[in-house]
Enzyme design. Structure first.
Site, PDB file in Angstrom:
ATOM      1  N   ALA A  64       0.857  -1.180   0.000  1.00  0.00           N
ATOM      2  CA  ALA A  64       0.000   0.000   0.000  1.00  0.00           C
ATOM      3  C   ALA A  64       0.899   1.237   0.000  1.00  0.00           C
ATOM      4  O   ALA A  64       2.029   1.186   0.496  1.00  0.00           O
ATOM      5  CB  ALA A  64      -0.885  -0.021   1.234  1.00  0.00           C
ATOM      6  N   GLY A 109       0.573  -4.997   0.523  1.00  0.00           N
ATOM      7  CA  GLY A 109      -0.542  -5.041  -0.423  1.00  0.00           C
ATOM      8  C   GLY A 109      -0.183  -5.711  -1.738  1.00  0.00           C
ATOM      9  O   GLY A 109      -1.052  -6.259  -2.420  1.00  0.00           O
ATOM     10  N   GLU A 112      -0.612  -9.230  -1.121  1.00  0.00           N
ATOM     11  CA  GLU A 112      -2.064  -9.457  -1.032  1.00  0.00           C
ATOM     12  C   GLU A 112      -2.694  -9.493  -2.426  1.00  0.00           C
ATOM     13  O   GLU A 112      -3.600 -10.281  -2.686  1.00  0.00           O
ATOM     14  CB  GLU A 112      -2.699  -8.360  -0.169  1.00  0.00           C
ATOM     15  CG  GLU A 112      -2.278  -8.504   1.290  1.00  0.00           C
ATOM     16  CD  GLU A 112      -2.687  -7.331   2.164  1.00  0.00           C
ATOM     17  OE1 GLU A 112      -2.243  -6.198   1.893  1.00  0.00           O
ATOM     18  OE2 GLU A 112      -3.472  -7.542   3.100  1.00  0.00           O
ATOM     19  N   GLU A 132       4.050  -5.310   7.206  1.00  0.00           N
ATOM     20  CA  GLU A 132       3.245  -4.288   7.890  1.00  0.00           C
ATOM     21  C   GLU A 132       3.638  -4.094   9.350  1.00  0.00           C
ATOM     22  O   GLU A 132       3.672  -2.963   9.854  1.00  0.00           O
ATOM     23  CB  GLU A 132       1.750  -4.634   7.805  1.00  0.00           C
ATOM     24  CG  GLU A 132       1.140  -4.444   6.438  1.00  0.00           C
ATOM     25  CD  GLU A 132       1.269  -5.654   5.522  1.00  0.00           C
ATOM     26  OE1 GLU A 132       2.055  -6.583   5.852  1.00  0.00           O
ATOM     27  OE2 GLU A 132       0.603  -5.671   4.481  1.00  0.00           O
TER      28      GLU A 132
HETATM   29  N1  CAA Z   1       4.608   3.185  -0.488  1.00  0.00           N
HETATM   30  C1  CAA Z   1       5.053   4.366  -0.977  1.00  0.00           C
HETATM   31  N2  CAA Z   1       6.241   4.509  -1.573  1.00  0.00           N
HETATM   32  C2  CAA Z   1       7.034   3.429  -1.663  1.00  0.00           C
HETATM   33  C3  CAA Z   1       6.651   2.174  -1.166  1.00  0.00           C
HETATM   34  C4  CAA Z   1       5.370   2.074  -0.559  1.00  0.00           C
HETATM   35  N3  CAA Z   1       4.893   0.917  -0.090  1.00  0.00           N
HETATM   36  N4  CAA Z   1       7.658   1.302  -1.375  1.00  0.00           N
HETATM   37  C5  CAA Z   1       8.638   1.973  -2.010  1.00  0.00           C
HETATM   38  N5  CAA Z   1       8.259   3.279  -2.176  1.00  0.00           N
HETATM   39  C6  CAA Z   1       9.034   4.338  -2.813  1.00  0.00           C
HETATM   40  C7  CAA Z   1      10.182   4.786  -1.935  1.00  0.00           C
HETATM   41  O1  CAA Z   1       9.741   5.723  -0.960  1.00  0.00           O
HETATM   42  C8  CAA Z   1      11.122   5.386  -2.955  1.00  0.00           C
HETATM   43  O2  CAA Z   1      10.656   6.667  -3.285  1.00  0.00           O
HETATM   44  P1  CAA Z   1      11.741   7.885  -3.465  1.00  0.00           P
HETATM   45  O3  CAA Z   1      12.555   7.489  -4.658  1.00  0.00           O
HETATM   46  O4  CAA Z   1      10.886   9.070  -3.707  1.00  0.00           O
HETATM   47  O5  CAA Z   1      12.550   7.924  -2.206  1.00  0.00           O
HETATM   48  C9  CAA Z   1      10.910   4.496  -4.178  1.00  0.00           C
HETATM   49  O6  CAA Z   1       9.653   3.851  -3.982  1.00  0.00           O
HETATM   50  C10 CAA Z   1      11.976   3.437  -4.328  1.00  0.00           C
HETATM   51  O7  CAA Z   1      12.035   2.701  -3.115  1.00  0.00           O
HETATM   52  P2  CAA Z   1      13.398   2.460  -2.304  1.00  0.00           P
HETATM   53  O8  CAA Z   1      14.365   3.564  -2.558  1.00  0.00           O
HETATM   54  O9  CAA Z   1      13.029   2.164  -0.896  1.00  0.00           O
HETATM   55  O10 CAA Z   1      13.921   1.145  -3.051  1.00  0.00           O
HETATM   56  P3  CAA Z   1      14.894   0.036  -2.441  1.00  0.00           P
HETATM   57  O11 CAA Z   1      15.248  -0.853  -3.591  1.00  0.00           O
HETATM   58  O12 CAA Z   1      15.964   0.626  -1.652  1.00  0.00           O
HETATM   59  O13 CAA Z   1      13.967  -0.812  -1.411  1.00  0.00           O
HETATM   60  C11 CAA Z   1      11.968  -1.984  -0.724  1.00  0.00           C
HETATM   61  C12 CAA Z   1      12.894  -1.573  -1.890  1.00  0.00           C
HETATM   62  C13 CAA Z   1      12.696  -2.955   0.212  1.00  0.00           C
HETATM   63  C14 CAA Z   1      10.769  -2.683  -1.328  1.00  0.00           C
HETATM   64  C15 CAA Z   1      11.548  -0.719   0.062  1.00  0.00           C
HETATM   65  O14 CAA Z   1      11.079   0.254  -0.865  1.00  0.00           O
HETATM   66  C16 CAA Z   1      10.446  -0.944   1.058  1.00  0.00           C
HETATM   67  O15 CAA Z   1      10.701  -1.478   2.123  1.00  0.00           O
HETATM   68  N6  CAA Z   1       9.195  -0.511   0.735  1.00  0.00           N
HETATM   69  C17 CAA Z   1       8.087  -0.591   1.638  1.00  0.00           C
HETATM   70  C18 CAA Z   1       7.564  -2.003   1.769  1.00  0.00           C
HETATM   71  C19 CAA Z   1       6.434  -2.061   2.764  1.00  0.00           C
HETATM   72  O16 CAA Z   1       6.574  -1.775   3.936  1.00  0.00           O
HETATM   73  N7  CAA Z   1       5.219  -2.469   2.285  1.00  0.00           N
HETATM   74  C20 CAA Z   1       4.042  -2.587   3.103  1.00  0.00           C
HETATM   75  C21 CAA Z   1       3.196  -1.370   3.008  1.00  0.00           C
HETATM   76  S1  CAA Z   1       1.860  -1.374   4.165  1.00  0.00           S
HETATM   77  C22 CAA Z   1       0.644  -2.283   3.436  1.00  0.00           C
HETATM   78  O17 CAA Z   1       0.780  -2.800   2.344  1.00  0.00           O
HETATM   79  C23 CAA Z   1      -0.611  -2.369   4.263  1.00  0.00           C
HETATM   80  C24 CAA Z   1      -1.770  -3.028   3.690  1.00  0.00           C
HETATM   81  O18 CAA Z   1      -1.850  -4.207   3.530  1.00  0.00           O
HETATM   82  C25 CAA Z   1      -2.976  -2.215   3.447  1.00  0.00           C
END
Ligand code: CAA
Length: 254
Positions: A64, A109, A112, A132
């Site tokens: 998400a 997500g 999911e 999460e």
């Molecule tokens: N939401 C918003 N932006 C996101 C994102 C997310 N879930 N995941 C990545 N991005 C963005 C980053 O902020 C970054 O943006 P900027 O370039 O503007 O800084 C861009 O995408 C590239 O990401 P990274 O620089 O972090 O890339 P990386 O290769 O270093 O890392 C990753 C990759 C390990 C996937 C890391 O991006 C990460 O941990 N992302 C979040 C994963 C996460 O926590 N997902 C769960 C979300 S909560 C959810 O999904 C709840 C639900 O069920 C409703």
């Protein structure tokens, strides 16, 4: 069809949906769910016999959209969760099979989304996870229900409490992934498998999905009853042609 979050392309009897916000690793926002609903509405009027979903760039979807979620109130967050749940449920209920071609990160997500699909074919570099809890959250788009169905209680809690990512191989061992391919062969493999499904009887494919999906939330006797009824129905539909073709040593004309 092109929107801010998705690209949709029709190739004969297949529909290919590509998540298209690679700059944010295809993070799922409200707009994504609205756009996906638009595609499903269009496909209801003019169906395809298989959907393939994949992501552009290095992610399938990294979850998400955290930037969008961070400003939400409790009520908005609950609505976001319901919105996502209902669209993923609609995808799961789509009458024909949906294949997830998981090209990279399928987290939160994103995991999911691929679990709401029927079959997961993964690139060898794909990573799966429900991180999460690392954000102080729990999943909101169905993982607390579907992950258990896919991998069992122990593995689901292993992933959900630790928030750790797992490799495509580990996901396959747990039963989440059906096939692993080299990254550059992912779409070819997904299309090939779609082609295999397309040679099966279209009504049989629809019915087997219906029976399996419906039976997951019904009793065993109700599941058997549904199976017998749908089995019987095919004897007035394409089953007669399929069996006749076998006996006449020719390809069925569906
Ligand atoms: N939401 C918003 N932006 C996101 C994102 C997310 N879930 N995941 C990545 N991005 C963005 C980053 O902020 C970054 O943006 P900027 O370039 O503007 O800084 C861009 O995408 C590239 O990401 P990274 O620089 O972090 O890339 P990386 O290769 O270093 O890392 C990753 C990759 C390990 C996937 C890391 O991006 C990460 O941990 N992302 C979040 C994963 C996460 O926590 N997902 C769960 C979300 S909560 C959810 O999904 C709840 C639900 O069920 C409703």
């Amino acid at each position: 069809m092109q929107s801010d979050t998705l690209h949709f392309e029709r190739q004969d009897e297949k529909g290919i949906i590509t998540l298209n916000r690679p700059d944010v690793l295809n993070a799922l926002n409200n707009q994504f769910f609205t756009d996906l609903t638009g595609i499903l509405d269009a496909l209801e009027k003019d169906p395809v016999r298989i959907i393939i979903i994949t992501g552009s760039g290095k992610a399938f979807a990294a979850g998400a959209d955290i930037a969008e979620m961070a400003g939400m109130t409790r009520v908005q967050a609950r609505e976001f969760s319901r919105h996502g749940q209902s669209v993923f449920q609609r995808l799961e209920d789509w009458e024909y099979p949906v294949i997830a071609a998981v090209n990279g990160y399928a987290l939160g997500g994103g995991c999911e989304l691929c679990m709401a699909c029927d079959i997961r074919i993964a690139s060898a570099v794909a990573k799966f996870g429900q991180p999460e809890a690392k954000l102080g959250l729990i999943p909101g788009f169905g993982a607390t229900q579907r992950l258990v169905q896919h991998v069992g209680f122990g593995n689901a809690l292993y992933m959900l409490t630790s928030g750790r990512n797992i490799s495509a191989e580990e996901a396959q061992r747990m039963g989440l992934v059906q096939e692993i391919t080299e990254p550059d062969q992912l779409m070819e493999r997904a299309h090939k498998f779609a082609g295999e499904i397309l040679t099966s009887g279209p009504e049989a494919v629809k019915k087997v999905k219906l029976v399996i999906r419906k039976s997951a939330s019904s009793s065993l006797p109700a599941g058997y009853e549904l199976e017998s009824n749908q089995f019987g129905a095919l004897f007035e539909e394409e089953g007669t042609e399929g069996m006749k073709a076998f006996l006449e040593k020719r390809k069925p004309a569906w």
